[in-house]
Motif scaffolding. Structure first.
Motif, PDB file in Angstrom:
ATOM      1  N   PRO A  12      39.651  45.316  35.569  1.00  0.00           N
ATOM      2  CA  PRO A  12      38.611  46.319  35.307  1.00  0.00           C
ATOM      3  C   PRO A  12      37.404  45.753  34.556  1.00  0.00           C
ATOM      4  CG  PRO A  12      40.439  46.590  33.789  1.00  0.00           C
ATOM      5  CD  PRO A  12      40.816  45.474  34.711  1.00  0.00           C
ATOM      6  N   PHE A  13      37.617  44.630  33.833  1.00  0.00           N
ATOM      7  CA  PHE A  13      36.519  44.094  33.026  1.00  0.00           C
ATOM      8  C   PHE A  13      35.737  43.046  33.836  1.00  0.00           C
ATOM      9  CE2 PHE A  13      40.011  45.083  29.994  1.00  0.00           C
ATOM     10  CZ  PHE A  13      39.436  46.229  29.472  1.00  0.00           C
ATOM     11  N   GLU A  14      34.525  43.376  34.221  1.00  0.00           N
ATOM     12  CA  GLU A  14      33.667  42.477  35.007  1.00  0.00           C
ATOM     13  C   GLU A  14      34.309  42.109  36.344  1.00  0.00           C
ATOM     14  OE1 GLU A  14      30.625  41.139  33.992  1.00  0.00           O
ATOM     15  OE2 GLU A  14      30.616  42.206  32.094  1.00  0.00           O
ATOM     16  N   GLY A  15      35.357  42.821  36.713  1.00  0.00           N
ATOM     17  CA  GLY A  15      36.022  42.554  37.986  1.00  0.00           C
ATOM     18  C   GLY A  15      36.862  41.287  37.986  1.00  0.00           C
ATOM     19  N   LYS A  16      37.015  40.655  36.806  1.00  0.00           N
ATOM     20  CA  LYS A  16      37.754  39.385  36.763  1.00  0.00           C
ATOM     21  C   LYS A  16      39.248  39.620  36.893  1.00  0.00           C
ATOM     22  CE  LYS A  16      34.533  36.858  33.941  1.00  0.00           C
ATOM     23  NZ  LYS A  16      34.132  36.659  32.578  1.00  0.00           N
ATOM     24  N   PRO A  17      39.921  38.819  37.716  1.00  0.00           N
ATOM     25  CA  PRO A  17      41.369  38.974  37.840  1.00  0.00           C
ATOM     26  C   PRO A  17      42.049  38.845  36.478  1.00  0.00           C
ATOM     27  CG  PRO A  17      40.551  37.403  39.448  1.00  0.00           C
ATOM     28  CD  PRO A  17      39.400  37.742  38.552  1.00  0.00           C
ATOM     29  N   ILE A  18      43.083  39.636  36.287  1.00  0.00           N
ATOM     30  CA  ILE A  18      43.756  39.642  34.989  1.00  0.00           C
ATOM     31  C   ILE A  18      44.825  38.555  34.923  1.00  0.00           C
ATOM     32  CG2 ILE A  18      45.244  41.066  33.483  1.00  0.00           C
ATOM     33  CD1 ILE A  18      42.462  42.098  33.508  1.00  0.00           C
ATOM     34  N   ALA A  19      45.416  38.234  36.065  1.00  0.00           N
ATOM     35  CA  ALA A  19      46.526  37.263  36.035  1.00  0.00           C
ATOM     36  C   ALA A  19      46.214  36.066  36.916  1.00  0.00           C
ATOM     37  CB  ALA A  19      47.808  37.939  36.493  1.00  0.00           C
TER      38      ALA A  19
END
Ligand SMILES: Nc1ncnc2c1ncn2[C@@H]1O[C@H](COP(=O)(O)OP(=O)(O)OP(=O)(O)O)[C@@H](O)[C@H]1O
Length: 575
Positions: free
Chosen positions: A306-313
């Motif tokens: 959700p943050f800047e569209g960056k993957p979380i994992a």
């Protein structure tokens, strides 16, 4: 628990400066022939003579005095004396609760309290309990004394200072005890943008658009959009929030309960749920598709955030019983296809060190046995998510797999199990404590605050009080665990299952089976069970013996535990 009143912050008060609450004075009264005499130095419930004033009828107003004397006439009892309204608890069976601090008896002016506690004041006794639920001391048949905020007294070898009243419901639910600590793994904020050298004019990069597009269109028909972070979640105000949309390739297969399950795991994973912990237990019963729900979350987190569209994992580890490792591989293939995601399965050829060296295959699948054997290497790999299948195997905190898992520096843990509570609550505690360290407090405190009262309330001879406290604690525990445990039953998939058809097929016993059957049913033990005069508890033994016989005569192992029965059934005849 009022943390602002931590013992370390509460020095002893100076003589005569104890602040009295204007609104409420609570008095414990025991009629005794000594009541009129000045109290001896170290009697229970007496203020230390030097620095704690004793409240007696001369220190309170006229109306209150009357109440005291009325109460004193009727023997042991409680009275609350209030400036605005006076209520008499003399005859009341009401129990009252206070927060308190306690420490060793001493005359030092600046002493630090040793712990927080709870005072339970009932008609007949006063009990001091520490913040872990452990009883520190009890005083029955208390002599005339008073309770109010700031009041101090001796209880056994301890000195106690009363802080504030606690509501009965907070005590019954166990909320006044110190237990819920947030997970040690806080939600990691998105990494700050990397510094970029100023560029020479003419080579300037195009200005980054302020609008970031989600990977999949949230407006599409049937699009499954995961919840956005709300005001509870801390993030930089300049961070752009992007919708996380489940890949329609997977989304179109998900059933309603599976969508709910993915949303639940996502909220936990992101720390969006109350309490901010980042681990969860998906405890759906067998066959509800825990594997597909996990694969959906993993696939989403590897590509979106959700943050800047960056993957979380970036790296995910799945630990499963060795018999299920290839099942996981097959499920990935079934739902995503090898071209989208090829998991890295650890076996004799592929080692965790090989996985660490490569970046193309982000998902590692490993058995519990290999996980324990390679724990030291695995600890060095920066996993962003760990999924444990059949996680009830971690029901004991002292087994190696639990210890190795607890040591991993990855707070995002998902446990999959159809049986989160197998035998008792301490096993569930172990699971919860690994998945969200500290969420249920210390093991000893959990036992005293939840496990023991809940078990006690379920005994057939439990008193009304014990049952009430057990039910309230169970309710409270349910509320706490609902933040990180999701369980659905097979009712969810009834509509997808074909109707159940039961066929009863009768099989004739073989000659050997018939002979052994006669032997068993004719033996002394079984006969005495049939006529109802068997005093032992061998019923289950005989039932399983007969069940084994139905399967195959060679399963009737007579060298079992029950020596008496062994003597009684003469199986040797059959050989
Ligand atoms: N939405 C779905 N559509 C079709 N098949 C599904 C769906 N979800 C799950 N399945 C299939 O149902 C079967 C059971 O799923 P799965 O093994 O994930 O259940 P589980 O909850 O993990 O059960 P267990 O506790 O036994 O491991 C699998 O073969 C899986 O591929």
């Amino acid at each position: 628990m009022r943390r602002s009143l931590a013992p370390s912050q509460l020095p002893f008060k100076e003589e005569g400066v104890i602040k009295r609450s204007p609104s409420s004075i609570l008095v414990l009264i025991s009629k005794s022939k000594d009541d009129d005499k000045p109290p001896p130095m170290k009697r229970m419930f007496e203020a230390p003579v030097k620095n704690v004033p004793v409240i007696n009828s001369s220190t309170i107003d006229g109306e209150s005095k009357k109440l005291l004397s009325d109460s004193a006439d009727s023997g042991i009892g409680l009275a609350r004396v209030s400036n605005d309204n006076v209520s008499d608890f003399t005859q009341s069976s009401e129990t009252l609760y206070f927060s308190a601090v306690w420490g060793k008896q001493s005359n030092r002016k600046h002493k630090k309290w040793e712990g927080d506690g709870i005072l339970v004041v009932s008609k007949m006794c006063v009990t001091l309990i520490d913040s872990d639920g452990k009883e520190l001391g009890k005083l029955s048949n208390a002599k005339l004394k008073t309770f109010e905020s700031g009041e101090r007294f001796y209880l056994g070898s301890r000195e106690v200072e009363i802080l504030d009243p606690i509501s009965q419901s907070d005590f019954l639910k166990g909320r006044c005890f110190e237990r819920c600590q947030p997970s040690i793994f806080a939600l990691k904020p998105p990494r700050p943008a990397q510094f970029q050298l100023p560029v020479i004019s003419g080579n300037a990069q195009p200005i980054k658009s302020n609008i970031l597009k989600p990977r999949h269109n949230p407006e599409d028909k049937g699009a499954i959009v995961l919840p956005r972070p709300d005001s509870k979640v801390q993030f930089n105000s300049s961070t752009r929030i992007v919708d996380v949309v489940i890949d329609p390739f997977l989304g179109r297969h998900l059933r309603k309960h599976q969508i709910d399950g993915v949303i639940f795991m996502y909220e936990c994973f992101m720390g969006f749920r109350d309490g901010g912990s980042t681990g969860c237990i998906l405890a759906d019963s067998m066959g509800l598709g825990k594997t597909l729900q996990s694969i959906t979350l993993i696939w989403t987190m590897l590509h979106q955030g959700p943050f800047e569209g960056k993957p979380i994992a970036k790296r995910v580890m799945i630990i499963a019983p060795s018999s299920l490792v290839h099942n996981w591989e097959k499920e990935f293939q079934r739902w995503l296809g090898r071209e989208r995601l090829l998991p890295f399965v650890i076996d004799n050829k592929n080692k965790p060190t090989d996985y660490a060296k490569q970046f193309n295959r982000p998902v590692m699948i490993i058995s519990y046995e290999l996980f324990v054997r390679n724990a030291e290497i695995i600890e060095k790999i920066p996993f962003d998510l760990v999924v444990c299948d059949e996680a009830h195997r971690m029901k004991n905190l002292k087994v190696k797999k639990s210890e190795s898992l607890a040591r991993l520096d990855c707070g995002r843990r998902i446990f999959l199990t159809g049986t989160p509570i197998q035998n008792d609550l301490s096993e569930f505690f172990a699971l919860a404590d690994i998945v969200n360290p500290g969420i249920l407090g210390r093991p000893s405190a959990f036992k005293r605050i939840f496990e023991d009262p809940i078990n006690a309330s379920r005994l057939p001879d439990a008193s009304e009080d014990v049952r009430e406290i057990g039910e309230m604690r169970a309710q409270e525990l349910n509320e706490i665990i609902s933040k990180f445990v999701l369980r659905r039953t097979q009712d969810m998939i009834k509509e997808f299952l074909p109707p159940k058809i039961e066929n009863v097929v009768l099989c004739k016993a073989s000659q050997d089976q018939a002979v052994i059957y006669e032997e068993i049913t004719g033996c002394k033990g079984v006969r005495s069970i049939f006529i109802g005069c068997y005093s032992g508890c061998a019923h289950l033994y005989y039932i399983s013996l007969l069940r084994n016989l139905c399967n195959h005569p060679s399963l009737c192992n007579v060298t079992g535990n029950n020596e008496e029965d062994e003597r009684d059934v003469d199986f040797m005849k059959l050989r």
